[in-house]
Design a protein around this motif. Structure first.
Motif, PDB file in Angstrom:
ATOM      1  N   LEU A 121      -0.627   8.996   9.514  1.00  0.00           N
ATOM      2  CA  LEU A 121      -0.818   8.025   8.606  1.00  0.00           C
ATOM      3  C   LEU A 121      -1.697   7.056   8.748  1.00  0.00           C
ATOM      4  O   LEU A 121      -2.098   6.318  10.177  1.00  0.00           O
ATOM      5  CB  LEU A 121      -0.203   7.396   8.348  1.00  0.00           C
ATOM      6  CG  LEU A 121       1.223   7.631   7.245  1.00  0.00           C
ATOM      7  CD1 LEU A 121       2.717   6.836   7.257  1.00  0.00           C
ATOM      8  CD2 LEU A 121       1.237   8.648   6.241  1.00  0.00           C
ATOM      9  N   ASP A 122      -2.667   6.477   7.858  1.00  0.00           N
ATOM     10  CA  ASP A 122      -3.888   6.140   7.577  1.00  0.00           C
ATOM     11  C   ASP A 122      -3.062   4.598   8.702  1.00  0.00           C
ATOM     12  O   ASP A 122      -3.912   3.524   9.237  1.00  0.00           O
ATOM     13  CB  ASP A 122      -4.263   5.142   6.696  1.00  0.00           C
ATOM     14  CG  ASP A 122      -5.732   4.469   6.792  1.00  0.00           C
ATOM     15  OD1 ASP A 122      -5.918   4.453   7.541  1.00  0.00           O
ATOM     16  OD2 ASP A 122      -5.858   3.924   5.733  1.00  0.00           O
ATOM     17  N   ASP A 123      -2.035   3.511   7.993  1.00  0.00           N
ATOM     18  CA  ASP A 123      -1.562   2.896   8.201  1.00  0.00           C
ATOM     19  C   ASP A 123       0.372   2.420   8.599  1.00  0.00           C
ATOM     20  O   ASP A 123       0.802   3.145   7.563  1.00  0.00           O
ATOM     21  CB  ASP A 123      -1.494   1.662   7.370  1.00  0.00           C
ATOM     22  CG  ASP A 123      -1.167   0.024   7.155  1.00  0.00           C
ATOM     23  OD1 ASP A 123      -0.793  -0.033   8.384  1.00  0.00           O
ATOM     24  OD2 ASP A 123      -1.310  -0.421   6.606  1.00  0.00           O
ATOM     25  N   PRO A 124       0.535   3.354   9.906  1.00  0.00           N
ATOM     26  CA  PRO A 124       2.001   3.370   9.801  1.00  0.00           C
ATOM     27  C   PRO A 124       2.549   2.346   9.483  1.00  0.00           C
ATOM     28  O   PRO A 124       4.027   2.358   9.475  1.00  0.00           O
ATOM     29  CB  PRO A 124       1.970   3.929  11.600  1.00  0.00           C
ATOM     30  CG  PRO A 124       0.640   4.373  11.861  1.00  0.00           C
ATOM     31  CD  PRO A 124      -0.363   3.458  10.667  1.00  0.00           C
ATOM     32  N   ALA A 125       2.411   1.117   9.926  1.00  0.00           N
ATOM     33  CA  ALA A 125       2.809  -0.076   9.628  1.00  0.00           C
ATOM     34  C   ALA A 125       3.338  -0.077   8.357  1.00  0.00           C
ATOM     35  O   ALA A 125       4.750  -1.201   8.132  1.00  0.00           O
ATOM     36  CB  ALA A 125       2.049  -1.133  10.181  1.00  0.00           C
ATOM     37  N   ALA A 126       2.710   0.214   7.224  1.00  0.00           N
ATOM     38  CA  ALA A 126       3.293  -0.033   6.290  1.00  0.00           C
ATOM     39  C   ALA A 126       4.070   0.978   5.611  1.00  0.00           C
ATOM     40  O   ALA A 126       4.697  -0.182   5.030  1.00  0.00           O
ATOM     41  CB  ALA A 126       1.546   0.420   5.167  1.00  0.00           C
ATOM     42  N   VAL A 127       4.782   1.754   6.319  1.00  0.00           N
ATOM     43  CA  VAL A 127       5.965   2.469   5.911  1.00  0.00           C
ATOM     44  C   VAL A 127       6.916   1.331   6.433  1.00  0.00           C
ATOM     45  O   VAL A 127       8.268   1.458   6.067  1.00  0.00           O
ATOM     46  CB  VAL A 127       6.627   3.537   6.846  1.00  0.00           C
ATOM     47  CG1 VAL A 127       7.165   5.001   6.784  1.00  0.00           C
ATOM     48  CG2 VAL A 127       4.922   4.750   6.678  1.00  0.00           C
ATOM     49  N   GLN A 128       6.819   0.910   7.472  1.00  0.00           N
ATOM     50  CA  GLN A 128       8.226  -0.078   7.421  1.00  0.00           C
ATOM     51  C   GLN A 128       8.022  -1.127   7.104  1.00  0.00           C
ATOM     52  O   GLN A 128       9.595  -0.975   6.063  1.00  0.00           O
ATOM     53  CB  GLN A 128       7.688  -0.414   9.292  1.00  0.00           C
ATOM     54  CG  GLN A 128       7.680   0.052  10.453  1.00  0.00           C
ATOM     55  CD  GLN A 128       8.698   0.913  10.735  1.00  0.00           C
ATOM     56  OE1 GLN A 128      10.002   0.906  10.476  1.00  0.00           O
ATOM     57  NE2 GLN A 128       8.174   2.587  10.996  1.00  0.00           N
ATOM     58  N   VAL A 142       0.618  -1.509   0.155  1.00  0.00           N
ATOM     59  CA  VAL A 142      -0.343   0.067  -0.170  1.00  0.00           C
ATOM     60  C   VAL A 142       0.585   1.478  -0.301  1.00  0.00           C
ATOM     61  O   VAL A 142       1.926   1.250   0.830  1.00  0.00           O
ATOM     62  CB  VAL A 142      -1.011   0.246   1.674  1.00  0.00           C
ATOM     63  CG1 VAL A 142      -2.220  -0.851   1.463  1.00  0.00           C
ATOM     64  CG2 VAL A 142      -0.127  -0.594   2.414  1.00  0.00           C
ATOM     65  N   LEU A 143       0.224   1.966  -0.770  1.00  0.00           N
ATOM     66  CA  LEU A 143       0.785   3.607  -0.517  1.00  0.00           C
ATOM     67  C   LEU A 143       0.648   4.075   0.668  1.00  0.00           C
ATOM     68  O   LEU A 143      -0.160   4.366   1.568  1.00  0.00           O
ATOM     69  CB  LEU A 143       0.453   4.166  -1.685  1.00  0.00           C
ATOM     70  CG  LEU A 143       1.049   4.130  -3.086  1.00  0.00           C
ATOM     71  CD1 LEU A 143       0.356   4.500  -4.115  1.00  0.00           C
ATOM     72  CD2 LEU A 143       2.816   3.908  -3.477  1.00  0.00           C
ATOM     73  N   PRO A 144       1.564   4.634   1.643  1.00  0.00           N
ATOM     74  CA  PRO A 144       1.109   5.552   2.818  1.00  0.00           C
ATOM     75  C   PRO A 144       0.517   6.704   2.171  1.00  0.00           C
ATOM     76  O   PRO A 144       0.688   7.716   2.040  1.00  0.00           O
ATOM     77  CB  PRO A 144       3.396   5.824   3.310  1.00  0.00           C
ATOM     78  CG  PRO A 144       3.904   6.423   2.470  1.00  0.00           C
ATOM     79  CD  PRO A 144       2.906   4.808   1.450  1.00  0.00           C
ATOM     80  N   LYS A 145      -0.600   7.433   3.471  1.00  0.00           N
ATOM     81  CA  LYS A 145      -1.344   7.355   3.399  1.00  0.00           C
ATOM     82  C   LYS A 145      -2.007   8.700   4.368  1.00  0.00           C
ATOM     83  O   LYS A 145      -1.841   7.817   5.746  1.00  0.00           O
ATOM     84  CB  LYS A 145      -2.799   7.279   2.529  1.00  0.00           C
ATOM     85  CG  LYS A 145      -2.418   6.849   0.920  1.00  0.00           C
ATOM     86  CD  LYS A 145      -4.055   6.657   0.104  1.00  0.00           C
ATOM     87  CE  LYS A 145      -3.538   6.153  -0.788  1.00  0.00           C
ATOM     88  NZ  LYS A 145      -4.681   4.940  -1.928  1.00  0.00           N
ATOM     89  N   THR A 146      -2.866   9.525   4.938  1.00  0.00           N
ATOM     90  CA  THR A 146      -3.263  10.152   5.908  1.00  0.00           C
ATOM     91  C   THR A 146      -4.538   9.379   5.357  1.00  0.00           C
ATOM     92  O   THR A 146      -4.911   9.053   4.130  1.00  0.00           O
ATOM     93  CB  THR A 146      -3.060  11.246   5.635  1.00  0.00           C
ATOM     94  OG1 THR A 146      -4.197  11.946   4.139  1.00  0.00           O
ATOM     95  CG2 THR A 146      -2.122  12.781   5.184  1.00  0.00           C
ATOM     96  N   ARG A 147      -4.967  10.282   6.488  1.00  0.00           N
ATOM     97  CA  ARG A 147      -6.315   9.509   6.964  1.00  0.00           C
ATOM     98  C   ARG A 147      -7.497   9.585   5.636  1.00  0.00           C
ATOM     99  O   ARG A 147      -8.736   9.291   5.883  1.00  0.00           O
ATOM    100  CB  ARG A 147      -7.294   9.715   8.130  1.00  0.00           C
ATOM    101  CG  ARG A 147      -6.557   8.764   8.907  1.00  0.00           C
ATOM    102  CD  ARG A 147      -6.936   8.493  10.773  1.00  0.00           C
ATOM    103  NE  ARG A 147      -5.173   7.665  11.418  1.00  0.00           N
ATOM    104  CZ  ARG A 147      -4.996   8.738  12.924  1.00  0.00           C
ATOM    105  NH1 ARG A 147      -5.526  10.073  12.847  1.00  0.00           N
ATOM    106  NH2 ARG A 147      -3.930   8.688  12.739  1.00  0.00           N
TER     107      ARG A 147
END
Ligand code: WTA
Length: 679
Positions: free
Chosen positions: A660-667, A629-634
């Protein structure tokens, strides 16, 4: 800090004895020893102006007097203007020299033909080294007139837009000037753009006429320009005719729409009545990328643009009559318009049209050209300088560069290493190096070390000083002007100047929203800048979603548009990352559609192919990273700031990720970047 000085005009005339005592004489005379009026005749009437910094202040505080004097002195008018300016930046209203009439081709050709018909106007530095072609002012006027008559006979009228898809060559310049002569606007499209990109521009410009060449030749390779035009024209119902010039001897298939330029021109008269144009009639459109939406056709008009190109060409580079000016930019970009064509020709100069590449046939090409053509001012891009310095000094030192006086840089920030190499090796430590900041929108150079007192310092890698009439300001994000000397923020320009773009073709509202509304009353450049304690400007790069690849602008949204058209792709985000030759490279984060499996190498090939077909080669991603997924704001906005850091491998300074909507995605994205190991 490396300081650089250069003798000012009066002191260059000193005897060797007096030169010994130059430091002392300078103390006695002070900076005033440089008589501004002797260098800039129109400044003679300005009260209380005796040096360059006073002239700069005057040009801003009394800009009407400054520009009126310059316009009267530098341009030939068929009817004088009655108002210097009528501008309201808040509303995007920009008018200069209202009431005045003139013809740009007359200013660039006829008036010089009257004085010096046999002076060389163009030196066409063809791809094949040693095969340069010289074109005198008389010859260029003749070709321009024949072409103007041909265009007229074939129905091109005042106000029409003619698209020119050609590499740098005399026929391209004559086509531009022929349009100007008969009152048509030109729309030059870089001949490296794909058929689809060309078609988009032809359609937006609503051109009925296209001028091209049968083939192009660059770096020893032949490109099929006419075939690209054929492919483009298929989806452009407005096009009624394609004028085809012959760059090579290879015949191309001609259709009913095609016109063999050289043949048809022969029967045209060598005189062509120029149209007296209003100052604010359109001279040309030039498409450039923005941060959102399709490329925009920036509109430049007649008198103000020409005056600004001429004045900056003369004073930023210290151009003197008889000099050979070598701007190696392609005519498809604004640099080619202002400094390979309009500025030098308005000044009656000799200008080089460079068709080749810095590496063809070897990395000595630029400097061999400098030696052979005896170039006095060389104007190029940092990306080429960075590339050449890697090949070593011997490619430069082999050739005699003693004619060089000024070295210019444009298109992107020049890093200190490249600047110093340019100064020390190319210029043998004796040439002024001018880092020039400007944009397609500004028409000409706005910030650069010159003109200034010729003994004033030049700081490496800094554009430094505003040109006459330019008042840069630095803004904070709330739109407050930052007044302290040492500061940084968004670069704006506080008052209009004659060279600025007037509109976006068929979308004035977009012009107002992009340039005039972000900071009401100011021209918004989209660049960030830092001001030093001495008051010098350093441009730090774009603040928006525009990437600068090898000095060429491209909007991330334009590339995403193409990538997202790939069947396997669900969505994508494009960011720029630092590249040691190109300045910035293109990095793509790609999310695949659910359940789709691809071979990464295949996908990468496919995407690159699509981008080069739909836009141009330079816009192709260097890296493609598949992500879940791409990091996105809510609210669903892609966090490009985070992706830029990841692409740069700056994993620690990611800032606040809590929105971020899903901070784990960034990791996971970081892990993917680490695993790829690419830099
Ligand atoms: C960048 C090219 C730093 C800047 C003439 C600008 C620069 C964009 C410089 C315009 C410079 C141009 N230092 N950055 N000396 N010159 N730029 O429209 O980001 O193709 O906004 O015009 O190039 O690119 P454009």
């Amino acid at each position: 800090m490396l300081l650089q000085t250069r003798g000012c005009a009066p002191t260059r005339l000193l005897s060797p004895f007096a030169r010994l005592f130059r430091p002392y004489l300078l103390q006695v005379w002070g900076r005033r020893s440089c008589n501004v009026a002797a260098i800039m005749p129109e400044a003679a009437g300005f009260q209380g102006v005796s040096d360059f910094s006073e002239l700069q202040e005057f040009s801003v505080s009394d800009s009407e007097s400054f520009w009126a004097a310059a316009a009267r002195h530098r341009l030939s008018w068929t009817r004088p203007f009655h108002a210097v300016q009528d501008c309201d930046l808040r509303r995007g209203k920009i008018k200069w020299f209202d009431g005045g009439k003139l013809n740009v081709s007359v200013n660039c050709l006829d008036r010089h033909v009257h004085v010096c018909p046999e002076r060389v106007a163009l030196i066409w530095e063809k791809d094949e080294p040693g095969s340069e072609v010289k074109v005198t002012y008389r010859q260029l006027l003749e070709t321009t007139c024949r072409l103007g008559n041909l265009l007229r006979r074939r129905g091109v009228r005042r106000g029409d837009v003619v698209t020119i898809y050609m590499p740098p060559c005399p026929m391209a310049v004559a086509s531009m000037l022929a349009c100007a002569r008969i009152g048509a606007a030109h729309n030059v499209v870089f001949a490296g753009f794909s058929a689809e990109a060309l078609a988009d521009r032809i359609r937006d410009a609503q051109s009925s006429t296209v001028v091209t060449a049968n083939q192009g030749v660059r770096g020893g390779k032949v490109t099929e320009l006419k075939k690209t035009v054929d492919a483009a024209v298929r989806s452009c119902p407005s096009v009624q005719q394609v004028l085809v010039a012959m760059r090579t001897d290879n015949p191309v298939a001609m259709t009913a729409k095609d016109v063999a330029v050289e043949e048809e021109m022969l029967s045209e008269d060598v005189a062509c009545e120029p149209v007296a144009m209003e100052s604010e009639d359109v001279l040309f459109l030039l498409y450039t990328s923005g941060s959102t939406g399709p490329p925009k056709g920036l509109v430049h008009t007649q008198a103000g643009y020409l005056l600004y190109a001429a004045l900056t060409h003369r004073y930023v580079f210290g151009y003197h009559d008889g000099d050979v000016f070598g701007c190696v930019a392609d005519i498809g970009w604004i640099t080619g318009h202002s400094y390979a064509v309009y500025g030098p020709l308005a000044n009656g100069g000799t200008t080089v049209l460079f068709e080749s590449t810095p590496l063809y046939p070897d990395p000595g090409r630029y400097w061999e050209t400098v030696q052979r053509l005896k170039i006095n001012q060389f104007y190029g891009a940092p990306t080429a300088i960075r590339l050449l310095l890697k090949y070593g000094d011997h490619w430069v030192r082999k050739y005699d560069r003693s004619t060089l006086k000024t070295l210019g840089s444009v298109g992107e920030p020049i890093n200190t290493e490249a600047w110093e190499w340019y100064h020390r090796v190319v210029g043998d430590g004796r040439c002024a190096v001018v880092d020039t900041w400007w944009q397609t929108e500004t028409g000409g150079i706005c910030i650069s070390p010159r003109p200034s007192d010729p003994d004033a310092e030049i700081v490496p890698g800094m554009a430094m000083r505003p040109f006459f009439g330019i008042e840069p300001v630095i803004m904070d994000p709330e739109g407050k002007v930052l007044t302290s000397k040492e500061t940084s923020g968004a670069l704006c320009i506080a008052q209009p100047w004659p060279g600025m773009a007037r509109s976006i073709h068929r979308d004035h509202q977009r012009f107002v929203e992009t340039y005039c509304q972000p900071y009401p009353g100011y021209f918004h450049t989209g660049d960030g800048a830092r001001r030093s304690k001495e008051g010098y400007y350093k441009i730090t790069g774009r603040l928006d979603d525009v990437i600068n690849v090898s000095g060429h602008r491209i909007g991330t949204a334009e590339i995403e548009d193409v990538v997202n058209q790939c069947g396997a792709v669900a969505e994508s985000a494009i960011v720029g990352y630092s590249h040691d030759i190109k300045g910035e490279g293109v990095y793509a984060f790609v999310v695949l559609k659910k359940g789709v499996e691809v071979d990464e190498a295949d996908l990468s090939r496919q995407l690159k192919d699509m981008v080069s077909k739909k836009i141009a080669k330079y816009a192709c991603p260097d890296f493609i990273q598949l992500v879940q997924v791409l990091p996105k704001t809510r609210s669903g906005k892609i966090m490009r700031r985070v992706l830029r850091k990841v692409a740069e491998q700056e994993f620690n300074g990611l800032g606040d990720l809590s929105t971020l909507d899903d901070p784990a995605a960034v990791q996971k994205i970081i892990q993917g970047r680490r695993d790829s190991g690419a830099k």
